[in-house]
Scaffold this motif. Structure first.
Motif, PDB file in Angstrom:
ATOM      1  N   ARG A  81       1.283   3.443   3.741  1.00  0.00           N
ATOM      2  CA  ARG A  81       0.927   3.621   2.331  1.00  0.00           C
ATOM      3  C   ARG A  81       1.324   5.006   1.851  1.00  0.00           C
ATOM      4  O   ARG A  81       1.493   5.947   2.661  1.00  0.00           O
ATOM      5  N   PRO A  82       1.496   5.174   0.536  1.00  0.00           N
ATOM      6  CA  PRO A  82       1.831   6.487  -0.008  1.00  0.00           C
ATOM      7  C   PRO A  82       0.742   7.511   0.327  1.00  0.00           C
ATOM      8  O   PRO A  82      -0.446   7.176   0.415  1.00  0.00           O
ATOM      9  N   THR A  83       1.134   8.754   0.501  1.00  0.00           N
ATOM     10  CA  THR A  83       0.177   9.797   0.903  1.00  0.00           C
ATOM     11  C   THR A  83      -0.868  10.073  -0.173  1.00  0.00           C
ATOM     12  O   THR A  83      -1.961  10.560   0.142  1.00  0.00           O
ATOM     13  N   ASP A  84      -0.560   9.775  -1.434  1.00  0.00           N
ATOM     14  CA  ASP A  84      -1.532  10.021  -2.506  1.00  0.00           C
ATOM     15  C   ASP A  84      -2.295   8.760  -2.903  1.00  0.00           C
ATOM     16  O   ASP A  84      -2.937   8.721  -3.958  1.00  0.00           O
ATOM     17  N   SER A  85      -2.260   7.720  -2.056  1.00  0.00           N
ATOM     18  CA  SER A  85      -2.811   6.417  -2.448  1.00  0.00           C
ATOM     19  C   SER A  85      -4.335   6.406  -2.550  1.00  0.00           C
ATOM     20  O   SER A  85      -4.898   5.510  -3.186  1.00  0.00           O
ATOM     21  N   GLU A  86      -5.019   7.379  -1.960  1.00  0.00           N
ATOM     22  CA  GLU A  86      -6.473   7.405  -2.139  1.00  0.00           C
ATOM     23  C   GLU A  86      -6.841   7.987  -3.495  1.00  0.00           C
ATOM     24  O   GLU A  86      -7.974   7.828  -3.967  1.00  0.00           O
ATOM     25  N   THR A  87      -5.878   8.632  -4.141  1.00  0.00           N
ATOM     26  CA  THR A  87      -6.065   9.123  -5.506  1.00  0.00           C
ATOM     27  C   THR A  87      -5.434   8.167  -6.511  1.00  0.00           C
ATOM     28  O   THR A  87      -6.056   7.763  -7.494  1.00  0.00           O
ATOM     29  N   ASN A  88      -4.182   7.829  -6.223  1.00  0.00           N
ATOM     30  CA  ASN A  88      -3.468   6.862  -7.055  1.00  0.00           C
ATOM     31  C   ASN A  88      -3.358   5.559  -6.268  1.00  0.00           C
ATOM     32  O   ASN A  88      -2.402   5.349  -5.515  1.00  0.00           O
ATOM     33  N   LYS A  89      -4.359   4.714  -6.429  1.00  0.00           N
ATOM     34  CA  LYS A  89      -4.461   3.512  -5.608  1.00  0.00           C
ATOM     35  C   LYS A  89      -3.282   2.566  -5.848  1.00  0.00           C
ATOM     36  O   LYS A  89      -2.693   2.539  -6.930  1.00  0.00           O
ATOM     37  N   VAL A  90      -2.964   1.777  -4.801  1.00  0.00           N
ATOM     38  CA  VAL A  90      -1.768   0.933  -4.838  1.00  0.00           C
ATOM     39  C   VAL A  90      -2.103  -0.496  -4.412  1.00  0.00           C
ATOM     40  O   VAL A  90      -3.097  -0.739  -3.724  1.00  0.00           O
ATOM     41  N   PRO A  91      -1.255  -1.458  -4.804  1.00  0.00           N
ATOM     42  CA  PRO A  91      -1.409  -2.832  -4.293  1.00  0.00           C
ATOM     43  C   PRO A  91      -0.989  -2.906  -2.822  1.00  0.00           C
ATOM     44  O   PRO A  91      -0.218  -2.080  -2.334  1.00  0.00           O
ATOM     45  N   ALA A  92      -1.485  -3.927  -2.143  1.00  0.00           N
ATOM     46  CA  ALA A  92      -1.156  -4.166  -0.741  1.00  0.00           C
ATOM     47  C   ALA A  92      -0.261  -5.396  -0.615  1.00  0.00           C
ATOM     48  O   ALA A  92      -0.554  -6.447  -1.196  1.00  0.00           O
ATOM     49  N   LEU A  93       0.834  -5.266   0.130  1.00  0.00           N
ATOM     50  CA  LEU A  93       1.738  -6.382   0.415  1.00  0.00           C
ATOM     51  C   LEU A  93       1.566  -6.786   1.876  1.00  0.00           C
ATOM     52  O   LEU A  93       1.724  -5.961   2.781  1.00  0.00           O
ATOM     53  N   ILE A  94       1.262  -8.073   2.106  1.00  0.00           N
ATOM     54  CA  ILE A  94       1.017  -8.575   3.458  1.00  0.00           C
ATOM     55  C   ILE A  94       2.183  -9.442   3.927  1.00  0.00           C
ATOM     56  O   ILE A  94       2.441 -10.503   3.348  1.00  0.00           O
ATOM     57  N   PRO A  95       2.887  -9.040   4.989  1.00  0.00           N
ATOM     58  CA  PRO A  95       3.767  -9.965   5.703  1.00  0.00           C
ATOM     59  C   PRO A  95       3.019 -10.505   6.927  1.00  0.00           C
ATOM     60  O   PRO A  95       2.718  -9.746   7.844  1.00  0.00           O
ATOM     61  N   GLY A 126      13.418   0.500  10.928  1.00  0.00           N
ATOM     62  CA  GLY A 126      12.970   0.119  12.260  1.00  0.00           C
ATOM     63  C   GLY A 126      11.460  -0.029  12.344  1.00  0.00           C
ATOM     64  O   GLY A 126      10.934  -0.483  13.361  1.00  0.00           O
ATOM     65  N   TYR A 127      10.749   0.336  11.271  1.00  0.00           N
ATOM     66  CA  TYR A 127       9.292   0.159  11.217  1.00  0.00           C
ATOM     67  C   TYR A 127       8.906  -1.176  10.581  1.00  0.00           C
ATOM     68  O   TYR A 127       7.730  -1.488  10.480  1.00  0.00           O
ATOM     69  N   GLU A 128       9.923  -1.948  10.166  1.00  0.00           N
ATOM     70  CA  GLU A 128       9.616  -3.205   9.500  1.00  0.00           C
ATOM     71  C   GLU A 128       9.225  -4.276  10.525  1.00  0.00           C
ATOM     72  O   GLU A 128       9.707  -4.295  11.654  1.00  0.00           O
ATOM     73  N   LYS A 129       8.349  -5.144  10.112  1.00  0.00           N
ATOM     74  CA  LYS A 129       8.023  -6.353  10.864  1.00  0.00           C
ATOM     75  C   LYS A 129       9.196  -7.317  10.726  1.00  0.00           C
ATOM     76  O   LYS A 129       9.879  -7.335   9.696  1.00  0.00           O
ATOM     77  N   PHE A 130       9.460  -8.142  11.741  1.00  0.00           N
ATOM     78  CA  PHE A 130      10.548  -9.107  11.680  1.00  0.00           C
ATOM     79  C   PHE A 130      10.366 -10.036  10.479  1.00  0.00           C
ATOM     80  O   PHE A 130       9.290 -10.571  10.246  1.00  0.00           O
ATOM     81  N   GLU A 131      11.430 -10.166   9.681  1.00  0.00           N
ATOM     82  CA  GLU A 131      11.472 -11.025   8.490  1.00  0.00           C
ATOM     83  C   GLU A 131      10.598 -10.495   7.356  1.00  0.00           C
ATOM     84  O   GLU A 131      10.152 -11.266   6.499  1.00  0.00           O
ATOM     85  N   ALA A 132      10.371  -9.180   7.347  1.00  0.00           N
ATOM     86  CA  ALA A 132       9.422  -8.592   6.393  1.00  0.00           C
ATOM     87  C   ALA A 132      10.017  -7.349   5.736  1.00  0.00           C
ATOM     88  O   ALA A 132      11.009  -6.789   6.196  1.00  0.00           O
ATOM     89  N   PRO A 133       9.393  -6.878   4.650  1.00  0.00           N
ATOM     90  CA  PRO A 133       9.902  -5.710   3.933  1.00  0.00           C
ATOM     91  C   PRO A 133       9.759  -4.434   4.750  1.00  0.00           C
ATOM     92  O   PRO A 133       8.884  -4.317   5.611  1.00  0.00           O
ATOM     93  N   ASP A 134      10.619  -3.476   4.439  1.00  0.00           N
ATOM     94  CA  ASP A 134      10.651  -2.203   5.159  1.00  0.00           C
ATOM     95  C   ASP A 134       9.662  -1.226   4.519  1.00  0.00           C
ATOM     96  O   ASP A 134       9.772  -0.914   3.330  1.00  0.00           O
ATOM     97  N   PRO A 135       8.703  -0.708   5.275  1.00  0.00           N
ATOM     98  CA  PRO A 135       7.754   0.263   4.711  1.00  0.00           C
ATOM     99  C   PRO A 135       8.436   1.501   4.131  1.00  0.00           C
ATOM    100  O   PRO A 135       7.959   2.063   3.134  1.00  0.00           O
ATOM    101  N   ALA A 136       9.542   1.925   4.731  1.00  0.00           N
ATOM    102  CA  ALA A 136      10.244   3.097   4.218  1.00  0.00           C
ATOM    103  C   ALA A 136      10.732   2.862   2.798  1.00  0.00           C
ATOM    104  O   ALA A 136      10.824   3.798   1.998  1.00  0.00           O
ATOM    105  N   GLU A 137      11.028   1.628   2.473  1.00  0.00           N
ATOM    106  CA  GLU A 137      11.518   1.299   1.141  1.00  0.00           C
ATOM    107  C   GLU A 137      10.367   1.102   0.153  1.00  0.00           C
ATOM    108  O   GLU A 137      10.418   1.576  -0.994  1.00  0.00           O
ATOM    109  N   TRP A 138       9.293   0.439   0.582  1.00  0.00           N
ATOM    110  CA  TRP A 138       8.276  -0.017  -0.354  1.00  0.00           C
ATOM    111  C   TRP A 138       7.181   0.996  -0.635  1.00  0.00           C
ATOM    112  O   TRP A 138       6.609   0.991  -1.740  1.00  0.00           O
ATOM    113  N   CYS A 139       6.878   1.872   0.295  1.00  0.00           N
ATOM    114  CA  CYS A 139       5.836   2.870   0.011  1.00  0.00           C
ATOM    115  C   CYS A 139       6.284   3.811  -1.094  1.00  0.00           C
ATOM    116  O   CYS A 139       5.472   4.219  -1.941  1.00  0.00           O
ATOM    117  N   GLY A 140       7.568   4.129  -1.108  1.00  0.00           N
ATOM    118  CA  GLY A 140       8.095   4.971  -2.168  1.00  0.00           C
ATOM    119  C   GLY A 140       8.115   4.279  -3.520  1.00  0.00           C
ATOM    120  O   GLY A 140       8.230   4.942  -4.561  1.00  0.00           O
TER     121      GLY A 140
END
Length: 597
Positions: A81-95, A126-140
């Motif tokens: 999750r983004p580092t400021d997400s406890e201040t600027n809350k974000v949606p959660a994507l589940i694979p 390389g942190y992505e789950k198989f068949e799932a979105p890449d955290p490096a792409e989506w947290c930003g």
């Protein structure tokens, strides 16, 4: 008395089979980093290993976070999750899947398809789950990625359940837990290919949660029996199903769904418990489909057609699903979809996105270019015309008019290579899109049943069978390995002919073009006597220039490539004996009915 869902299922299905799993740390192919309940920050520029995608922003990485289930079981997830997400809350994507999380698990793009499935290592972190979105792409992009190990997988407690109500309840409990986290804004969505897609529609067809705002099932099935385990009523995909079983790792066992077919060869209450009734889905849907899978084609189109939500969009692309998932323009489009329904941003999504975008394959070696994602209003297309072509066994052709004279052709039924083939040439530019159907008269003198497979292939003007590459490869197509991940051949239909008696007219659609078999009963056929039956093939999309055509192939075996190279059949998976005879002309109305645009 049974109290948990798992206990209730065991009490309901007394023959329920399980396979003991190896621990994740002991599985020889499972990449398990160990159990580490840690919280770190991956700084901007962080690279997991040389050549991988760098993180464009700082990201909080929480490992092996416990999520409690209603029956006391704990499952574990990695959270990015983004580092400021406890201040600027974000949606959660589940694979969601039992395949491992955050780069772990048996299945990796390096081994699942030639040339790494068209994906260069630097496309993902390389942190992505198989068949799932890449955290490096989506947290930003302002989202948290929740890489769950489903019940019984990895270090998660319990036993792996294949879909059904158990998985749906676990997803509900996970959504509920996420909404209480200090960084979550109360919106949850799901995303992913294959099992990750099926998990989404399985949940939304059985349960609802107010926090679930959107789904992106990017190719999956909805009917475990008819699509995967016993297509056409015959045992199907046994090597693939066994691969799934062998690829799981966890502390307990996995439900042995493929093994249940031995005791339950007909569709019954067990298979109904796994059936996903997509008509119940009332959540915004971003759906994809392609022609490149022997697993997901039928279910992908069916979900779009039947889901009751009015907020649904289907994109039929000409690629393979993993390659499509990480295309940069598709990541942008997915963000726009999620921004609209998870963040409530009025970005014009509904106004500007066609309900259907349809691709039609031209095939390599053809002068007909592939049509990529053409806007349409519905599927199947309202302007389709069902055109009948009649089989002529005396010339091995498909004709505009029924032959007056009866003729026959035959092939060895239990063979990996034998088939009876009929060719059609188009005298003008032609598009075919939708559900094709064959009506066949066939007999077998040696047995009271037949396993029949039909396949449609495109041919060039010289009659050469053509193939479609699902992603770019660095070598000529003839040098590309023959696997379904990388090469599309054409649609198939399957039927165990003794199941003809189970035809259900209440679920047969499109003026009889889409035949539905309940597969809940069988009646032996008369050996040596011609039997009439109908088979609907899975959806197709092809474009033909003048002089090109197609070949209808009839066999006892599957004629597309195996899903992956190491699953090639060494023996046919049918139960045929002797010769199968095809009857055409005269009183035998054997034909192919095509949806021509």
């Amino acid at each position: 008395m049974a109290s948990t869902t798992e206990e209730k299922l065991a009490a309901r299905f007394l023959d329920l089979k399980f396979v003991k799993l190896r621990a994740a740390s002991e599985h020889p192919q499972f990449s398990c980093p160990g159990f580490l309940q840690t919280k770190t920050v991956l700084p901007k520029g962080h690279v997991k290993s040389p050549g991988r995608k760098a993180f464009p922003t700082d990201v909080v990485f929480e490992r092996d976070v416990a999520i409690p289930m209603r029956d006391g079981i704990k499952i574990y997830t990695d959270i990015f999750r983004p580092t400021d997400s406890e201040t600027n809350k974000v949606p959660a994507l589940i694979p969601w899947s039992p395949y491992g999380k955050t780069g772990s698990g048996v299945y990796q793009y390096d081994t699942m398809g030639p040339f790494r499935c068209g994906l260069s290592p630097d496309q993902t972190s390389g942190y992505e789950k198989f068949e799932a979105p890449d955290p490096a792409e989506w947290c930003g992009r302002g989202y948290a990625i929740i890489n769950v190990d489903a019940r019984g997988a990895g270090m998660s407690e319990g036993n792996i359940s294949w879909f059904g109500i158990q998985e749906a309840e676990d997803i509900y409990d996970t959504i509920d837990w996420l909404t209480t986290q200090p960084w979550c804004d109360g919106s949850v969505a799901m995303i992913g290919n294959s099992w990750l897609a099926v998990a989404q529609i399985n949940f939304a067809s059985r349960l609802t949660h107010p926090a679930l705002k959107a789904l992106a099932p990017m190719e999956g099935f909805n009917d475990l029996y008819r699509d995967i385990i016993a297509r056409g009523g015959k045992p199907h995909h046994a090597p693939f199903n066994n691969l799934l079983l062998s690829g799981f790792a966890g502390p307990g066992s996995t439900e042995n769904v493929p093994g249940m077919l031995t005791n339950r060869p007909l569709f019954d209450d067990y298979w109904q418990s796994k059936y996903i009734d997509t008509a119940n889905i009332d959540v915004p849907l971003y759906l994809t489909a392609s022609y490149s899978s022997g697993l997901h084609i039928a279910g992908s189109f069916n979900t779009f057609r039947t889901a009751k939500t009015k907020q649904k969009w289907l994109r039929v692309h000409p690629y393979q699903e993993w390659y499509d998932l990480y295309r940069p323009d598709i990541t942008d489009e997915l963000q726009r979809f999620y921004d609209r329904f998870c963040k409530g941003i009025d970005n014009g999504w509904e106004r500007e996105t066609p309900p259907v975008r349809l691709s039609l394959l031209g095939f390599d070696g053809s002068s007909a270019p592939t049509i990529k994602e053409r806007p349409e209003n519905e599927y199947p297309l309202a302007r389709q015309q069902l055109v009948t072509y009649y089989l002529d066994a005396s010339k091995y052709l498909l004709l505009n008019k029924p032959p007056q004279v009866t003729s026959t052709a035959s092939h060895e039924a239990h063979s990996l290579t034998a088939s009876t083939d009929f060719t059609l040439t188009f005298d003008e530019y032609t598009e075919v899109a939708g559900y094709s159907k064959v009506i066949l008269w066939m007999s077998c003198a040696e047995k009271d049943d037949m396993d029949v497979v039909v396949n449609i292939r495109k041919v060039d003007s010289s009659g050469k069978l053509l193939e479609h590459l699902n992603y770019p490869c660095p070598v000529a197509i003839q040098d590309v390995p023959n696997t379904n991940v990388v090469k599309t051949l054409g649609p198939e239909g399957h039927l165990r002919v003794s199941h003809v008696v189970s035809r259900d007219e209440t679920r047969t659609k499109n003026n009889g073009q889409e035949v539905f078999y309940a597969h809940d009963c069988r009646e032996p056929i008369q050996p040596g006597t011609a039997t009439r039956f109908e088979i609907t093939l899975w959806p197709m999309g092809m474009v033909f220039e003048k002089g090109e055509g197609l070949m209808l192939r009839i066999s006892g075996h599957e004629m597309i490539h195996p899903e992956v190279d190491f699953l090639k059949l060494k023996e046919p998976d049918d139960e045929n004996e002797g010769e199968h005879v095809v009857y055409t002309g005269g009183s035998y109305d054997s034909c192919l009915i095509l949806p021509v645009i």
